[in-house]
Design a protein around this motif. Structure first.
Motif, PDB file in Angstrom:
ATOM      1  N   VAL A 297       0.822  -1.208   0.000  1.00 33.71           N
ATOM      2  CA  VAL A 297       0.000   0.000   0.000  1.00 33.71           C
ATOM      3  C   VAL A 297       0.859   1.262   0.000  1.00 33.71           C
ATOM      4  CG1 VAL A 297      -1.817   1.284   1.203  1.00 33.71           C
ATOM      5  CG2 VAL A 297      -1.896  -1.219   1.134  1.00 33.71           C
ATOM      6  N   LEU A 298       1.822   1.346   0.940  1.00 27.88           N
ATOM      7  CA  LEU A 298       2.655   2.547   1.006  1.00 27.88           C
ATOM      8  C   LEU A 298       3.832   2.505   0.039  1.00 27.88           C
ATOM      9  CD1 LEU A 298       2.633   3.476   4.794  1.00 27.88           C
ATOM     10  CD2 LEU A 298       1.075   4.172   2.968  1.00 27.88           C
ATOM     11  N   GLY A 299       4.152   1.325  -0.470  1.00 35.96           N
ATOM     12  CA  GLY A 299       5.157   1.231  -1.527  1.00 35.96           C
ATOM     13  C   GLY A 299       6.600   1.080  -1.087  1.00 35.96           C
TER      14      GLY A 299
ATOM     15  N   TYR B 105      -6.239   6.288  -2.213  1.00 38.31           N
ATOM     16  CA  TYR B 105      -5.573   5.017  -2.489  1.00 38.31           C
ATOM     17  C   TYR B 105      -5.286   4.264  -1.183  1.00 38.31           C
ATOM     18  CZ  TYR B 105      -2.172   1.563  -3.888  1.00 38.31           C
ATOM     19  OH  TYR B 105      -1.520   0.373  -4.082  1.00 38.31           O
ATOM     20  N   ILE B 106      -4.718   4.958  -0.218  1.00 37.18           N
ATOM     21  CA  ILE B 106      -4.379   4.318   1.060  1.00 37.18           C
ATOM     22  C   ILE B 106      -5.629   3.765   1.732  1.00 37.18           C
ATOM     23  CG2 ILE B 106      -3.545   4.778   3.404  1.00 37.18           C
ATOM     24  CD1 ILE B 106      -1.562   6.824   2.076  1.00 37.18           C
ATOM     25  N   ILE B 107      -6.681   4.562   1.794  1.00 32.14           N
ATOM     26  CA  ILE B 107      -7.913   4.133   2.469  1.00 32.14           C
ATOM     27  C   ILE B 107      -8.591   2.989   1.721  1.00 32.14           C
ATOM     28  CG2 ILE B 107     -10.207   4.890   3.252  1.00 32.14           C
ATOM     29  CD1 ILE B 107      -7.573   5.999   4.766  1.00 32.14           C
ATOM     30  N   SER B 108      -8.585   3.032   0.404  1.00 30.05           N
ATOM     31  CA  SER B 108      -9.250   1.958  -0.349  1.00 30.05           C
ATOM     32  C   SER B 108      -8.416   0.679  -0.406  1.00 30.05           C
ATOM     33  CB  SER B 108      -9.609   2.426  -1.763  1.00 30.05           C
ATOM     34  OG  SER B 108      -8.448   2.737  -2.486  1.00 30.05           O
ATOM     35  N   ASN B 109      -7.185   0.727   0.097  1.00 28.33           N
ATOM     36  CA  ASN B 109      -6.320  -0.454   0.077  1.00 28.33           C
ATOM     37  C   ASN B 109      -5.915  -0.923   1.469  1.00 28.33           C
ATOM     38  OD1 ASN B 109      -5.573  -1.273  -2.825  1.00 28.33           O
ATOM     39  ND2 ASN B 109      -5.585   0.962  -2.846  1.00 28.33           N
ATOM     40  N   GLY B 110      -6.705  -0.614   2.472  1.00 27.78           N
ATOM     41  CA  GLY B 110      -6.461  -1.185   3.790  1.00 27.78           C
ATOM     42  C   GLY B 110      -6.073  -0.211   4.875  1.00 27.78           C
ATOM     43  N   GLY B 111      -5.773   1.038   4.530  1.00 32.79           N
ATOM     44  CA  GLY B 111      -5.511   2.031   5.566  1.00 32.79           C
ATOM     45  C   GLY B 111      -6.817   2.434   6.221  1.00 32.79           C
ATOM     46  N   ASN B 112      -6.753   2.823   7.461  1.00 28.89           N
ATOM     47  CA  ASN B 112      -7.942   3.244   8.183  1.00 28.89           C
ATOM     48  C   ASN B 112      -8.035   4.770   8.167  1.00 28.89           C
ATOM     49  OD1 ASN B 112      -8.668   0.540   9.165  1.00 28.89           O
ATOM     50  ND2 ASN B 112      -6.753   0.725  10.278  1.00 28.89           N
TER      51      ASN B 112
ATOM     52  N   GLN C  35      -0.190  23.953   5.336  1.00 26.57           N
ATOM     53  CA  GLN C  35      -0.077  22.613   4.775  1.00 26.57           C
ATOM     54  C   GLN C  35      -1.474  22.036   4.616  1.00 26.57           C
ATOM     55  OE1 GLN C  35       2.413  20.325   7.455  1.00 26.57           O
ATOM     56  NE2 GLN C  35       4.223  20.760   6.215  1.00 26.57           N
ATOM     57  N   ARG C  36      -1.612  21.163   3.638  1.00 24.34           N
ATOM     58  CA  ARG C  36      -2.809  20.330   3.510  1.00 24.34           C
ATOM     59  C   ARG C  36      -2.383  18.974   4.039  1.00 24.34           C
ATOM     60  NH1 ARG C  36      -7.729  20.389   1.368  1.00 24.34           N
ATOM     61  NH2 ARG C  36      -8.620  18.535   0.378  1.00 24.34           N
ATOM     62  N   THR C  37      -3.093  18.464   5.032  1.00 19.98           N
ATOM     63  CA  THR C  37      -2.704  17.205   5.664  1.00 19.98           C
ATOM     64  C   THR C  37      -3.880  16.240   5.703  1.00 19.98           C
ATOM     65  OG1 THR C  37      -3.295  17.845   7.916  1.00 19.98           O
ATOM     66  CG2 THR C  37      -1.076  18.422   7.177  1.00 19.98           C
ATOM     67  N   ALA C  38      -3.548  14.966   5.817  1.00 24.71           N
ATOM     68  CA  ALA C  38      -4.540  13.905   6.006  1.00 24.71           C
ATOM     69  C   ALA C  38      -3.915  12.879   6.938  1.00 24.71           C
ATOM     70  CB  ALA C  38      -4.908  13.271   4.675  1.00 24.71           C
ATOM     71  N   LEU C  39      -4.760  12.210   7.698  1.00 27.33           N
ATOM     72  CA  LEU C  39      -4.292  11.206   8.651  1.00 27.33           C
ATOM     73  C   LEU C  39      -4.937   9.850   8.351  1.00 27.33           C
ATOM     74  CD1 LEU C  39      -4.674  13.327  11.906  1.00 27.33           C
ATOM     75  CD2 LEU C  39      -2.581  12.966  10.580  1.00 27.33           C
ATOM     76  N   PHE C  40      -4.143   8.801   8.488  1.00 25.42           N
ATOM     77  CA  PHE C  40      -4.626   7.432   8.320  1.00 25.42           C
ATOM     78  C   PHE C  40      -3.892   6.569   9.332  1.00 25.42           C
ATOM     79  CE2 PHE C  40      -0.855   7.848   5.741  1.00 25.42           C
ATOM     80  CZ  PHE C  40      -0.173   6.656   5.961  1.00 25.42           C
ATOM     81  N   SER C  41      -4.390   5.371   9.554  1.00 30.48           N
ATOM     82  CA  SER C  41      -3.675   4.455  10.447  1.00 30.48           C
ATOM     83  C   SER C  41      -3.380   3.144   9.739  1.00 30.48           C
ATOM     84  CB  SER C  41      -4.454   4.216  11.746  1.00 30.48           C
ATOM     85  OG  SER C  41      -5.664   3.547  11.505  1.00 30.48           O
ATOM     86  N   ASP C  42      -2.319   2.492  10.214  1.00 30.35           N
ATOM     87  CA  ASP C  42      -1.899   1.202   9.665  1.00 30.35           C
ATOM     88  C   ASP C  42      -2.684   0.080  10.350  1.00 30.35           C
ATOM     89  OD1 ASP C  42      -0.647   0.602  12.146  1.00 30.35           O
ATOM     90  OD2 ASP C  42       1.331   1.179  11.429  1.00 30.35           O
ATOM     91  N   PRO C  43      -2.450  -1.184   9.988  1.00 29.63           N
ATOM     92  CA  PRO C  43      -3.223  -2.287  10.592  1.00 29.63           C
ATOM     93  C   PRO C  43      -3.131  -2.392  12.115  1.00 29.63           C
ATOM     94  CG  PRO C  43      -2.183  -3.051   8.591  1.00 29.63           C
ATOM     95  CD  PRO C  43      -1.642  -1.668   8.858  1.00 29.63           C
TER      96      PRO C  43
END
Length: 128
Positions: free
Chosen positions: A25-27, A89-96, A108-116
């Motif tokens: 997901v993160l590459g 992409y991150i959210i649709s591939n398993g990121g929360n 800044q433009r920011t977004a937050l996600f979490s890993d498994p």
């Protein structure tokens, strides 16, 4: 000691979903996979995942459950379109999803996600 980070290790109890997330997901490309320790290719500081169990014989401290948000990784995006695309992409591939992209008062433009494991990370782009 030199005041410079050389290695960042994320400790986990379940390495398989973490490996999949950071690699697919993160590459991050895998540089070394020893099963319970995985090191990724990364410019600058080395970056790895490791099971806590590996360290049990060295210290009982690794058996303690961690609580709360202890760290954050931040990933820079190329531009405004990239942050929105990357987040989706991150959210649709398993990121929360934690926080959708939004403009912040510090330019800044920011977004937050979490890993498994629930570790919250940020993607950002400078808007000035």
């Amino acid at each position: 000691m030199e005041a410079r980070v050389n290695l960042i290790t994320i400790w986990t109890d379940d390495i398989s979903p973490m490996k999949e997330f950071y690699n697919k997901v993160l590459g991050f490309k895998i540089e070394n996979d020893l099963g319970e320790y995985i090191e990724f290719e990364n410019e600058g500081a080395r970056f790895a995942l490791c099971t806590r169990e590996v360290m049990y014989e060295y210290s009982e401290e690794y058996k303690k459950k961690s609580m709360g948000q202890s760290f954050e990784l931040a990933f820079k995006c190329k531009d405004l379109d990239d942050i929105d695309r990357s987040y989706q992409y991150i959210i649709s591939n398993g990121g929360n999803a934690v926080q959708e992209p939004r403009n912040m008062p510090w330019d800044q433009r920011t977004a937050l996600f979490s890993d498994p494991d629930g570790n919250i990370h940020e993607i950002f782009v400078d808007i000035k």
